[in-house]
Design an enzyme around this catalytic site. Sequence first.
Site, mmCIF file in Angstrom:
data_model
loop_
_atom_site.group_PDB
_atom_site.id
_atom_site.type_symbol
_atom_site.label_atom_id
_atom_site.label_comp_id
_atom_site.label_asym_id
_atom_site.label_seq_id
_atom_site.Cartn_x
_atom_site.Cartn_y
_atom_site.Cartn_z
ATOM 1 N N LYS A 1 42.735 -47.861 -16.388
ATOM 2 C CA LYS A 1 44.168 -48.136 -16.465
ATOM 3 C C LYS A 1 45.016 -47.447 -15.402
ATOM 4 O O LYS A 1 46.171 -47.836 -15.188
ATOM 5 C CB LYS A 1 44.698 -47.712 -17.849
ATOM 6 C CG LYS A 1 44.225 -48.612 -18.973
ATOM 7 C CD LYS A 1 44.926 -49.945 -18.936
ATOM 8 C CE LYS A 1 44.279 -50.965 -19.832
ATOM 9 N NZ LYS A 1 43.374 -51.879 -19.161
ATOM 10 N N PRO B 1 39.937 -42.149 -16.937
ATOM 11 C CA PRO B 1 39.529 -43.394 -16.287
ATOM 12 C C PRO B 1 38.720 -44.324 -17.173
ATOM 13 O O PRO B 1 38.424 -45.451 -16.764
ATOM 14 C CB PRO B 1 38.687 -42.900 -15.103
ATOM 15 C CG PRO B 1 38.192 -41.554 -15.510
ATOM 16 C CD PRO B 1 39.272 -40.961 -16.355
ATOM 17 N N TYR C 1 29.350 -49.558 -19.846
ATOM 18 C CA TYR C 1 29.845 -48.302 -20.403
ATOM 19 C C TYR C 1 28.817 -47.828 -21.418
ATOM 20 O O TYR C 1 28.560 -48.517 -22.416
ATOM 21 C CB TYR C 1 31.193 -48.503 -21.099
ATOM 22 C CG TYR C 1 32.340 -48.822 -20.170
ATOM 23 C CD1 TYR C 1 33.274 -47.838 -19.834
ATOM 24 C CD2 TYR C 1 32.508 -50.093 -19.635
ATOM 25 C CE1 TYR C 1 34.339 -48.117 -18.992
ATOM 26 C CE2 TYR C 1 33.568 -50.383 -18.790
ATOM 27 C CZ TYR C 1 34.483 -49.395 -18.471
ATOM 28 O OH TYR C 1 35.529 -49.671 -17.643
ATOM 29 N N HIS D 1 35.175 -60.513 -12.818
ATOM 30 C CA HIS D 1 34.311 -60.249 -13.969
ATOM 31 C C HIS D 1 34.951 -60.813 -15.238
ATOM 32 O O HIS D 1 36.109 -60.519 -15.533
ATOM 33 C CB HIS D 1 34.081 -58.749 -14.144
ATOM 34 C CG HIS D 1 33.056 -58.204 -13.195
ATOM 35 N ND1 HIS D 1 32.424 -56.996 -13.395
ATOM 36 C CD2 HIS D 1 32.540 -58.702 -12.048
ATOM 37 C CE1 HIS D 1 31.572 -56.767 -12.400
ATOM 38 N NE2 HIS D 1 31.637 -57.801 -11.575
ATOM 39 N N TYR E 1 41.762 -54.181 -22.441
ATOM 40 C CA TYR E 1 41.051 -53.961 -21.181
ATOM 41 C C TYR E 1 41.613 -54.841 -20.065
ATOM 42 O O TYR E 1 41.797 -54.378 -18.937
ATOM 43 C CB TYR E 1 39.556 -54.240 -21.368
ATOM 44 C CG TYR E 1 38.702 -53.705 -20.245
ATOM 45 C CD1 TYR E 1 38.266 -52.382 -20.251
ATOM 46 C CD2 TYR E 1 38.315 -54.515 -19.179
ATOM 47 C CE1 TYR E 1 37.484 -51.876 -19.228
ATOM 48 C CE2 TYR E 1 37.533 -54.021 -18.145
ATOM 49 C CZ TYR E 1 37.123 -52.700 -18.173
ATOM 50 O OH TYR E 1 36.355 -52.204 -17.144
#
Length: 394
Positions: A297, A293, A201, A72, A385
């Site tokens: 990480k 979560p 998200y 991704h 990220y």
Amino acid sequence: MKTQVAIIGAGPSGLLLGQLLHNAGIDTLILERQTPDYVLGRIRAGVLEQGMVELLRQAGVGQRMDAEGLVHAGFELALDGRRVHIDLQALTGGKTVTIYGQTEVTRDLMAARRDAGAQTIYEASNVVPHGMKTAEPFVTFDKDGETYRLDCDYIAGCDGFHGVARQSIPADCLKVFERVYPFGWLGILADTPPVHEELVYARHERGFALCSMRSPTRTRYYLQVPAQDKVEDWSDQRFWDELKSRLPTALAASLVTGPSIEKSIAPLRSFVVEPMQYGRMFLVGDAAHIVPPTGAKGLNLAASDVSTLFNILLKVYREGRVDLLEKYSEVCLRRVWKAERFSWWMTSMLHRFDEHDAFSQRISESELAYFVDSEAGRKTIAENYVGLPYEAIE
């Protein structure tokens, strides 16, 4: 019994450390209290940072991940209906993440260890580390009604938050940092196509939601729920209806629903112990730290611990650099706290906190708007990220 490095815990961090050490000619033995099927039955994370992907390749277990994992180049934020794309690849100079379930990582590592003839003892009970502050540590355990002693040079505690490794360290030798959040994540696994090609998200007045995936035909969805909720409170239909209500209209309309094949509620907490070592025993992964979560990480932090410990032990055995042993905790914690901060920030920005007053709510919304409306802000999100580079051991 004798080995060079005794590893407690046959989850992904213990298995990955064991594989790297075995490939380097360093003898290991892994002790696991559960059965292999139980370990493989744990449904966990699936977003791998580029650093972890490269570490799995280094360990020689990247073939199936490279063939089946989904690379991704970005993810999407859905903020009260507004959609913002975070272009990881463009904002980080080409870095990406790979979607590949922790269960599959574990399965690949188990197979590699079995093929290498390295020893893992499953269903080992009453595992206790001893002599960690001496030059001759050892581990005792029970198996099939017999008690065994395993002598070793070093012990790696890879046995998770509830494991024996951290609990074997005197409490007054550890400093604990913890924050428990007033909600959990209700997650389901379903054999349905993903609602979007990238992770989504979602922040919504009803609470947070995450649309994730394991493959083009298997999805993982999450909802923020009150900490006291029970899985039995949530039928599949109630879950899908609530998820649709928290997604932008276009995504909700394209959501394919189906029966869940796994459903669970995970509490959210931030947790760190310092230091991450006690004499010749080193805490790895969840044994030393937990992150919410939201920032993807947890598994990746465990991998960075593994990388640090492996590279230190490599220099110890090959170059006699025992001076590096005392640097393990210091090196790991620098990365741990950066990941804790990012995970806390993502959690704070995207979840609904009932205890927040109207002012705090507006401040949170304004801070998030600043980050997503600024290229510098989006770059900060993207850099965190995809994961910071592993620190070199010199």
